[in-house]
Motif scaffolding. Structure first.
Motif, short mmCIF file in Angstrom:
data_model
loop_
_atom_site.label_atom_id
_atom_site.label_comp_id
_atom_site.label_asym_id
_atom_site.label_seq_id
_atom_site.Cartn_x
_atom_site.Cartn_y
_atom_site.Cartn_z
N GLY A 1 -7.06 9.42 -9.52
CA GLY A 1 -5.95 9.57 -8.70
C GLY A 1 -4.72 8.24 -8.25
N HIS A 2 -5.23 8.07 -6.90
CA HIS A 2 -4.43 6.95 -6.68
C HIS A 2 -5.56 5.33 -6.87
CE1 HIS A 2 -7.37 9.15 -3.95
NE2 HIS A 2 -7.68 8.13 -3.36
N PRO A 3 -5.80 4.91 -8.06
CA PRO A 3 -6.52 3.48 -8.30
C PRO A 3 -5.74 2.25 -7.43
CG PRO A 3 -5.72 4.29 -10.24
CD PRO A 3 -5.33 5.17 -9.56
N GLY A 4 -5.04 2.58 -7.86
CA GLY A 4 -3.30 0.89 -7.21
C GLY A 4 -3.96 0.75 -5.58
N CYS A 5 -3.90 2.72 -5.31
CA CYS A 5 -3.94 1.86 -3.27
C CYS A 5 -5.11 1.68 -3.01
CB CYS A 5 -3.50 3.79 -3.07
SG CYS A 5 -2.40 3.47 -1.45
N GLY A 6 -6.86 2.25 -3.58
CA GLY A 6 -7.85 2.22 -3.82
C GLY A 6 -8.34 0.12 -3.74
N LEU B 1 2.78 8.24 5.10
CA LEU B 1 1.61 7.05 4.57
C LEU B 1 1.81 5.99 5.88
CD1 LEU B 1 1.83 6.43 0.49
CD2 LEU B 1 -0.29 7.15 2.21
N ARG B 2 3.17 5.61 5.80
CA ARG B 2 3.44 4.35 6.30
C ARG B 2 3.30 4.90 7.35
NH1 ARG B 2 6.04 0.01 5.54
NH2 ARG B 2 7.00 0.14 4.00
N SER B 3 3.64 5.74 9.23
CA SER B 3 3.35 6.08 10.14
C SER B 3 2.56 6.78 10.13
CB SER B 3 4.67 6.53 10.39
OG SER B 3 5.82 6.09 10.03
N VAL B 4 1.79 7.42 9.80
CA VAL B 4 0.79 8.65 10.02
C VAL B 4 -0.86 8.25 9.44
CG1 VAL B 4 0.00 11.01 9.99
CG2 VAL B 4 2.68 10.90 9.97
N GLU B 5 -1.26 7.58 7.91
CA GLU B 5 -1.92 8.30 6.96
C GLU B 5 -2.72 6.07 7.80
OE1 GLU B 5 -4.49 9.31 3.34
OE2 GLU B 5 -3.00 10.08 3.40
N LEU B 6 -1.73 5.31 7.16
CA LEU B 6 -2.08 4.20 7.19
C LEU B 6 -2.40 4.12 8.89
CD1 LEU B 6 -1.57 0.94 5.66
CD2 LEU B 6 -1.42 1.08 7.66
N PRO B 7 -1.78 3.77 9.70
CA PRO B 7 -2.37 3.94 11.02
C PRO B 7 -3.00 4.61 11.34
CG PRO B 7 0.33 4.32 10.71
CD PRO B 7 -0.34 4.66 9.54
N ARG B 8 -3.45 5.90 11.29
CA ARG B 8 -4.76 6.59 11.17
C ARG B 8 -5.53 6.03 10.78
NH1 ARG B 8 -6.28 13.05 10.60
NH2 ARG B 8 -9.34 11.63 9.76
N THR B 9 -5.86 5.08 9.60
CA THR B 9 -7.08 4.42 9.22
C THR B 9 -7.27 3.49 9.48
OG1 THR B 9 -5.93 5.85 6.86
CG2 THR B 9 -7.35 3.45 7.01
N ALA B 10 -6.04 2.60 10.18
CA ALA B 10 -6.50 0.81 10.61
C ALA B 10 -7.02 2.01 12.07
CB ALA B 10 -5.23 0.42 11.05
N ILE C 1 1.33 -1.23 0.14
CA ILE C 1 0.06 0.53 0.02
C ILE C 1 0.85 1.20 0.42
CG2 ILE C 1 -1.30 1.20 1.54
CD1 ILE C 1 -2.78 -1.38 2.40
N VAL C 2 2.23 1.34 1.15
CA VAL C 2 2.79 2.83 0.72
C VAL C 2 3.14 2.30 -0.70
CG1 VAL C 2 4.49 3.21 1.92
CG2 VAL C 2 3.46 1.92 3.06
N GLU C 3 4.16 1.46 -0.89
CA GLU C 3 4.79 1.59 -2.74
C GLU C 3 4.26 1.84 -3.34
OE1 GLU C 3 6.80 -1.50 -5.53
OE2 GLU C 3 6.48 -2.37 -3.40
N VAL C 4 2.95 1.19 -3.62
CA VAL C 4 1.61 2.30 -4.94
C VAL C 4 1.17 3.29 -4.44
CG1 VAL C 4 -0.29 1.20 -5.39
CG2 VAL C 4 1.56 -0.24 -5.40
#
Length: 504
Positions: free
Chosen positions: A186-191, A96-105, A81-84
């Motif tokens: 803008g981010h179809p792979g991440c989605g 992405l790795r330390s802020v947004e993904l943890p926030r999402t989870a 997810i972070v790479e894409v």
């Protein structure tokens, strides 16, 4: 490593459909993506309605376990997810790795705990009074119930926290509402990767297949179909004013209008009061510049306007901000369209009467460089166009002639997501007349600090009077967000066997 397909997820099956478009990443190879439209939205919404017959009556514990499974599946895919996400958006790895993904989870888990607690149901019971005169009272029980299928739009500036499994999706699923999500081009792979995580959680917990649908799209057809579909019961949207207002109008013009919860952005004014200005004008200018350029200014809470009193300390503020901003290099924006919109906004400010530019924000292609303007309070009040949001790292300093003009500026603001007071101990009297005005203008009023960074918590409000959002009584962040996808139902003299389990 999962191979990305660019396909839709409809009724538990990954499927093609529609023409295709090619993504436009900041780096790496573009991907071919299915461009869904009315047919895909119709199929996904019908599957969601079928799923609601079961999912709308699941226990709070079962839904909490489902939400927790989603969080776990997202975390299991963190590296890809972070790479894409980095390649598609240009956002840095720490973001992405330390802020947004943890926030999402974490916000998904927050909703799991919230529904376990049960207070959100607002359960009430007025017992029957058969002997009451002059008329008996029936037995009345009330609680909040889910609306049904919800449409959610992905946000360009948050490929995780406000997109596929973001706050709108989490709140709707927690409430008991299936979700049909229109992916952001803008981010179809991440989605797709996050949709894969939700799909895995559905299978792991035995939820109905149609409880989550994912439709990729790069056109207006899918969005319009999602808002106007007769089975859609509510919509969550985060994006531009122009796009959100058009969809809001569609929602209101339906034969049966539905709630459209649009978060449309703001200029998030910062009022610097006299004692704070005298004591720390330079430090405030530097700090404001840092907040203004965070994430290339692509936050809906970006503090784009500062109002202070016109004196020598105001000069110190402006010079400190100019110095800090001049050290910030041009950086890629989330999409080429976002960069073009930023340049148009900056050009409009440059040509406005009375504005003075302090930086050359020129940048090419998808990149954006900071812009800094200042204007007299009288010119600001005379030109409403100066108060339009410029999405990106552009800021304007408004020099008010005195405290009364500062108050006039506050009174003339449109609805905002946030309003900030920079103040010291000696500013209490100066702040007192501003607070009741700003309270009516913004969903969140803060003292000191800056509004970028929205805490995911029970007391948070991320919304505000129009045009900041289309429903001022709601929030898209925090546990209160669940109330957008619920409605109160009263059960009169209902046999206990027919009541929802939480009312028995």
């Amino acid at each position: 490593m999962t191979d990305l397909t660019g396909r839709h997820l409809i009724d538990g099956t990954w499927t093609d459909g529609g023409e295709t478009f090619t993504s436009d990443p900041v780096s790496g190879d573009p991907m071919t993506v299915c461009n869904g439209g009315k047919a895909q939205i119709d199929a996904a919404m019908k599957a969601a309605e079928a799923a609601f017959a079961t999912y709308g009556w699941t226990s709070r514990e079962d839904r909490a376990l489902f939400l927790e499974a989603i969080a776990e599946e997202i975390e299991a895919r963190v590296d890809q997810i972070v790479e894409v996400g980095m390649a598609e958006t240009g956002l840095p790895e720490p973001r992405l790795r330390s802020v947004e993904l943890p926030r999402t989870a974490n916000q998904i888990r927050l909703f799991a705990n919230h529904i376990r607690d049960g207070d959100y149901l607002d359960r009430r019971h007025d017992e029957a009074l058969p002997d009451r005169q002059p008329m008996p009272r029936p037995d009345l029980r009330m609680m909040q119930r889910p609306l049904g299928p919800v449409g959610v739009f992905g946000a360009s500036n948050f490929p995780l926290a406000f997109s596929t499994a973001g706050g709108d999706t989490a709140a709707a699923l927690a409430a008991g509402c299936p979700v049909v999500y229109k992916g952001h081009p803008g981010h179809p792979g991440c989605g797709e990767l996050v949709a894969l995580a939700i799909h895995a959680a559905i299978e792991k917990t035995g939820m109905p297949k149609g409880v989550f649908g994912f439709v990729q799209s790069n056109s207006t057809e899918a969005g319009e179909a999602l808002v106007t579909h007769p089975l859609t019961r509510a919509v969550g949207f985060t994006g531009s004013f122009r796009g959100g207002k058009a969809l809001f109008d569609l929602a209101m013009s339906r034969p049966e209008p539905i709630p459209f919860f649009g978060e449309l952005g703001a200029i998030n004014p910062v009022f610097v009061l006299p004692a704070a200005q005298s004591a720390r004008a330079g430090d405030l200018g530097t700090a404001w510049a840092g907040s203004l350029t965070m994430g290339v200014g692509q936050f809906c809470t970006n503090p784009g306007v500062v109002i202070l009193q016109d004196d020598a300390d105001a000069d110190s503020f402006v010079e400190a901000a100019r110095s800090a901003l001049s050290d910030v290099q041009a950086q890629p924006m989330l999409t080429a369209g976002t960069a073009e919109g930023y340049r148009k906004g900056v050009s409009s400010l440059s040509s406005a009467k009375g504005t003075q530019a302090h930086l050359d924000p020129s940048a090419e292609g998808r990149n954006a460089a900071p812009a800094l303007f200042e204007v007299a309070g009288s010119d600001w009040l005379a030109d409403p166009d100066l108060a339009q949001e410029v999405f990106g790292p552009s800021g304007i300093v408004v020099r008010a002639s005195d405290a009364e003009q500062m108050l006039d500026i506050a009174r003339n603001l449109h609805g905002q997501l946030t309003a900030t007071l920079q103040m010291d101990e000696g500013d209490t009297d100066a702040a007192r007349p501003l607070v009741p005005v700003l309270e009516r203008k913004a969903g969140r009023v803060l003292v000191n600090g800056f509004p970028t960074g929205v805490e995911v918590a029970g007391a948070m409000v991320h919304g505000g009077p129009f045009p900041a959002s289309t429903n001022f009584g709601a929030t898209s962040v925090g546990t209160l967000a669940i109330r957008r996808f619920l409605r109160p139902v009263c059960y009169q003299n209902m046999p206990e066997a027919l009541l929802p389990a939480d009312l028995r």
